[in-house]
Design a protein around this motif. Structure first.
Motif, PDB file in Angstrom:
ATOM      1  N   ARG A  45      33.156  15.596  55.730  1.00  0.00           N
ATOM      2  CA  ARG A  45      34.571  15.764  56.046  1.00  0.00           C
ATOM      3  C   ARG A  45      35.491  15.326  54.912  1.00  0.00           C
ATOM      4  O   ARG A  45      36.587  15.832  54.791  1.00  0.00           O
ATOM      5  N   VAL A  46      35.054  14.341  54.144  1.00  0.00           N
ATOM      6  CA  VAL A  46      35.880  13.830  53.052  1.00  0.00           C
ATOM      7  C   VAL A  46      35.040  13.713  51.786  1.00  0.00           C
ATOM      8  O   VAL A  46      33.822  13.589  51.850  1.00  0.00           O
ATOM      9  N   ASP A  47      35.710  13.795  50.649  1.00  0.00           N
ATOM     10  CA  ASP A  47      34.989  13.571  49.396  1.00  0.00           C
ATOM     11  C   ASP A  47      35.482  12.319  48.678  1.00  0.00           C
ATOM     12  O   ASP A  47      34.975  11.957  47.624  1.00  0.00           O
ATOM     13  N   ARG A  48      36.446  11.633  49.273  1.00  0.00           N
ATOM     14  CA  ARG A  48      36.947  10.364  48.743  1.00  0.00           C
ATOM     15  C   ARG A  48      37.334   9.465  49.907  1.00  0.00           C
ATOM     16  O   ARG A  48      37.792   9.948  50.945  1.00  0.00           O
ATOM     17  N   ILE A  49      37.170   8.190  49.690  1.00  0.00           N
ATOM     18  CA  ILE A  49      37.559   7.220  50.706  1.00  0.00           C
ATOM     19  C   ILE A  49      37.998   5.950  49.994  1.00  0.00           C
ATOM     20  O   ILE A  49      37.511   5.643  48.906  1.00  0.00           O
ATOM     21  N   GLU A  50      38.936   5.254  50.585  1.00  0.00           N
ATOM     22  CA  GLU A  50      39.407   4.001  49.997  1.00  0.00           C
ATOM     23  C   GLU A  50      39.386   2.913  51.055  1.00  0.00           C
ATOM     24  O   GLU A  50      39.798   3.122  52.194  1.00  0.00           O
ATOM     25  N   PHE A  51      38.867   1.777  50.677  1.00  0.00           N
ATOM     26  CA  PHE A  51      38.895   0.608  51.544  1.00  0.00           C
ATOM     27  C   PHE A  51      38.710  -0.616  50.670  1.00  0.00           C
ATOM     28  O   PHE A  51      38.428  -0.506  49.484  1.00  0.00           O
ATOM     29  N   SER A  52      38.886  -1.773  51.269  1.00  0.00           N
ATOM     30  CA  SER A  52      38.730  -2.990  50.484  1.00  0.00           C
ATOM     31  C   SER A  52      38.124  -4.090  51.332  1.00  0.00           C
ATOM     32  O   SER A  52      38.128  -4.023  52.557  1.00  0.00           O
ATOM     33  N   ILE A  53      37.575  -5.067  50.647  1.00  0.00           N
ATOM     34  CA  ILE A  53      37.110  -6.291  51.279  1.00  0.00           C
ATOM     35  C   ILE A  53      37.706  -7.440  50.472  1.00  0.00           C
ATOM     36  O   ILE A  53      38.037  -7.272  49.300  1.00  0.00           O
ATOM     37  N   PRO A  54      37.825  -8.600  51.081  1.00  0.00           N
ATOM     38  CA  PRO A  54      38.340  -9.737  50.322  1.00  0.00           C
ATOM     39  C   PRO A  54      37.351 -10.131  49.226  1.00  0.00           C
ATOM     40  O   PRO A  54      36.151 -10.254  49.485  1.00  0.00           O
ATOM     41  N   ILE A  55      37.841 -10.318  48.028  1.00  0.00           N
ATOM     42  CA  ILE A  55      37.000 -10.717  46.899  1.00  0.00           C
ATOM     43  C   ILE A  55      37.440 -12.110  46.461  1.00  0.00           C
ATOM     44  O   ILE A  55      38.550 -12.284  45.973  1.00  0.00           O
ATOM     45  N   LYS A  56      36.553 -13.090  46.675  1.00  0.00           N
ATOM     46  CA  LYS A  56      36.871 -14.465  46.292  1.00  0.00           C
ATOM     47  C   LYS A  56      35.995 -14.976  45.153  1.00  0.00           C
ATOM     48  O   LYS A  56      36.388 -15.880  44.451  1.00  0.00           O
ATOM     49  N   ASP A  57      34.812 -14.406  45.030  1.00  0.00           N
ATOM     50  CA  ASP A  57      33.896 -14.906  44.010  1.00  0.00           C
ATOM     51  C   ASP A  57      32.911 -13.808  43.620  1.00  0.00           C
ATOM     52  O   ASP A  57      32.988 -12.678  44.113  1.00  0.00           O
ATOM     53  N   ARG A  58      32.002 -14.129  42.744  1.00  0.00           N
ATOM     54  CA  ARG A  58      31.037 -13.145  42.229  1.00  0.00           C
ATOM     55  C   ARG A  58      30.162 -12.572  43.347  1.00  0.00           C
ATOM     56  O   ARG A  58      29.819 -11.394  43.332  1.00  0.00           O
ATOM     57  N   ALA A  59      29.820 -13.382  44.320  1.00  0.00           N
ATOM     58  CA  ALA A  59      29.005 -12.893  45.439  1.00  0.00           C
ATOM     59  C   ALA A  59      29.726 -11.778  46.193  1.00  0.00           C
ATOM     60  O   ALA A  59      29.097 -10.791  46.599  1.00  0.00           O
ATOM     61  N   ASP A  60      31.038 -11.926  46.370  1.00  0.00           N
ATOM     62  CA  ASP A  60      31.819 -10.880  47.034  1.00  0.00           C
ATOM     63  C   ASP A  60      31.850  -9.599  46.202  1.00  0.00           C
ATOM     64  O   ASP A  60      31.791  -8.493  46.755  1.00  0.00           O
ATOM     65  N   VAL A  61      31.925  -9.740  44.891  1.00  0.00           N
ATOM     66  CA  VAL A  61      31.880  -8.575  44.001  1.00  0.00           C
ATOM     67  C   VAL A  61      30.557  -7.852  44.182  1.00  0.00           C
ATOM     68  O   VAL A  61      30.506  -6.618  44.278  1.00  0.00           O
ATOM     69  N   ASP A  62      29.476  -8.605  44.258  1.00  0.00           N
ATOM     70  CA  ASP A  62      28.150  -8.005  44.431  1.00  0.00           C
ATOM     71  C   ASP A  62      28.023  -7.293  45.777  1.00  0.00           C
ATOM     72  O   ASP A  62      27.442  -6.210  45.863  1.00  0.00           O
ATOM     73  N   VAL A  63      28.582  -7.882  46.833  1.00  0.00           N
ATOM     74  CA  VAL A  63      28.564  -7.254  48.164  1.00  0.00           C
ATOM     75  C   VAL A  63      29.317  -5.935  48.125  1.00  0.00           C
ATOM     76  O   VAL A  63      28.841  -4.912  48.623  1.00  0.00           O
ATOM     77  N   PHE A  64      30.502  -5.948  47.518  1.00  0.00           N
ATOM     78  CA  PHE A  64      31.311  -4.735  47.431  1.00  0.00           C
ATOM     79  C   PHE A  64      30.593  -3.666  46.612  1.00  0.00           C
ATOM     80  O   PHE A  64      30.566  -2.491  47.003  1.00  0.00           O
ATOM     81  N   ALA A  65      29.975  -4.057  45.511  1.00  0.00           N
ATOM     82  CA  ALA A  65      29.223  -3.110  44.683  1.00  0.00           C
ATOM     83  C   ALA A  65      28.068  -2.504  45.462  1.00  0.00           C
ATOM     84  O   ALA A  65      27.787  -1.304  45.336  1.00  0.00           O
ATOM     85  N   ASP A  66      27.411  -3.298  46.299  1.00  0.00           N
ATOM     86  CA  ASP A  66      26.305  -2.800  47.118  1.00  0.00           C
ATOM     87  C   ASP A  66      26.807  -1.767  48.128  1.00  0.00           C
ATOM     88  O   ASP A  66      26.185  -0.711  48.323  1.00  0.00           O
ATOM     89  N   ILE A  67      27.929  -2.042  48.770  1.00  0.00           N
ATOM     90  CA  ILE A  67      28.509  -1.097  49.726  1.00  0.00           C
ATOM     91  C   ILE A  67      28.846   0.219  49.013  1.00  0.00           C
ATOM     92  O   ILE A  67      28.521   1.302  49.506  1.00  0.00           O
ATOM     93  N   LEU A  68      29.472   0.115  47.864  1.00  0.00           N
ATOM     94  CA  LEU A  68      29.836   1.330  47.109  1.00  0.00           C
ATOM     95  C   LEU A  68      28.618   2.124  46.693  1.00  0.00           C
ATOM     96  O   LEU A  68      28.618   3.350  46.761  1.00  0.00           O
ATOM     97  N   SER A  69      27.557   1.435  46.279  1.00  0.00           N
ATOM     98  CA  SER A  69      26.351   2.160  45.867  1.00  0.00           C
ATOM     99  C   SER A  69      25.729   2.913  47.033  1.00  0.00           C
ATOM    100  O   SER A  69      25.197   4.005  46.864  1.00  0.00           O
ATOM    101  N   LYS A  70      25.807   2.357  48.221  1.00  0.00           N
ATOM    102  CA  LYS A  70      25.283   3.030  49.419  1.00  0.00           C
ATOM    103  C   LYS A  70      26.109   4.261  49.764  1.00  0.00           C
ATOM    104  O   LYS A  70      25.583   5.237  50.294  1.00  0.00           O
ATOM    105  N   LEU A  71      27.398   4.209  49.473  1.00  0.00           N
ATOM    106  CA  LEU A  71      28.282   5.339  49.792  1.00  0.00           C
ATOM    107  C   LEU A  71      28.160   6.480  48.793  1.00  0.00           C
ATOM    108  O   LEU A  71      28.498   7.610  49.110  1.00  0.00           O
ATOM    109  N   ARG A  72      27.710   6.197  47.606  1.00  0.00           N
ATOM    110  CA  ARG A  72      27.578   7.250  46.600  1.00  0.00           C
ATOM    111  C   ARG A  72      26.416   8.094  46.957  1.00  0.00           C
ATOM    112  O   ARG A  72      26.122   9.116  46.869  1.00  0.00           O
TER     113      ARG A  72
END
Length: 72
Positions: A45-72
């Motif tokens: 249905r869509v070819d782009r999506i935008e969302f965010s999560i709170p980023i406080k430290d490197r672990a949060d960056v890694d979590v967000f990167a993991d979510i993005l990799s699953k969506l690609r």
């Protein structure tokens, strides 16, 4: 709901919005499930999506990167 938001009655709004109503307009999930839920809801249905999560430290960056990799 619009009357309460205009009156800035933020405490009164949650009682007006059911979980079913929220899930109609939002995809809600944990970091472990959100990628799959977004895929189920929007695949084909869509070819782009935008969302965010709170980023406080490197672990949060890694979590967000993991979510993005699953969506690609």
């Amino acid at each position: 709901p619009s009357e309460r938001s205009r009156a800035k009655d933020w405490d009164g709004l949650p009682s007006l919005v059911t979980d079913d109503m929220l899930h109609t307009v939002a995809t809600v999930g944990t970091y472990d499930t959100i990628a799959n839920q977004l895929e189920e809801r929007y695949a084909g249905r869509v070819d782009r999506i935008e969302f965010s999560i709170p980023i406080k430290d490197r672990a949060d960056v890694d979590v967000f990167a993991d979510i993005l990799s699953k969506l690609r």
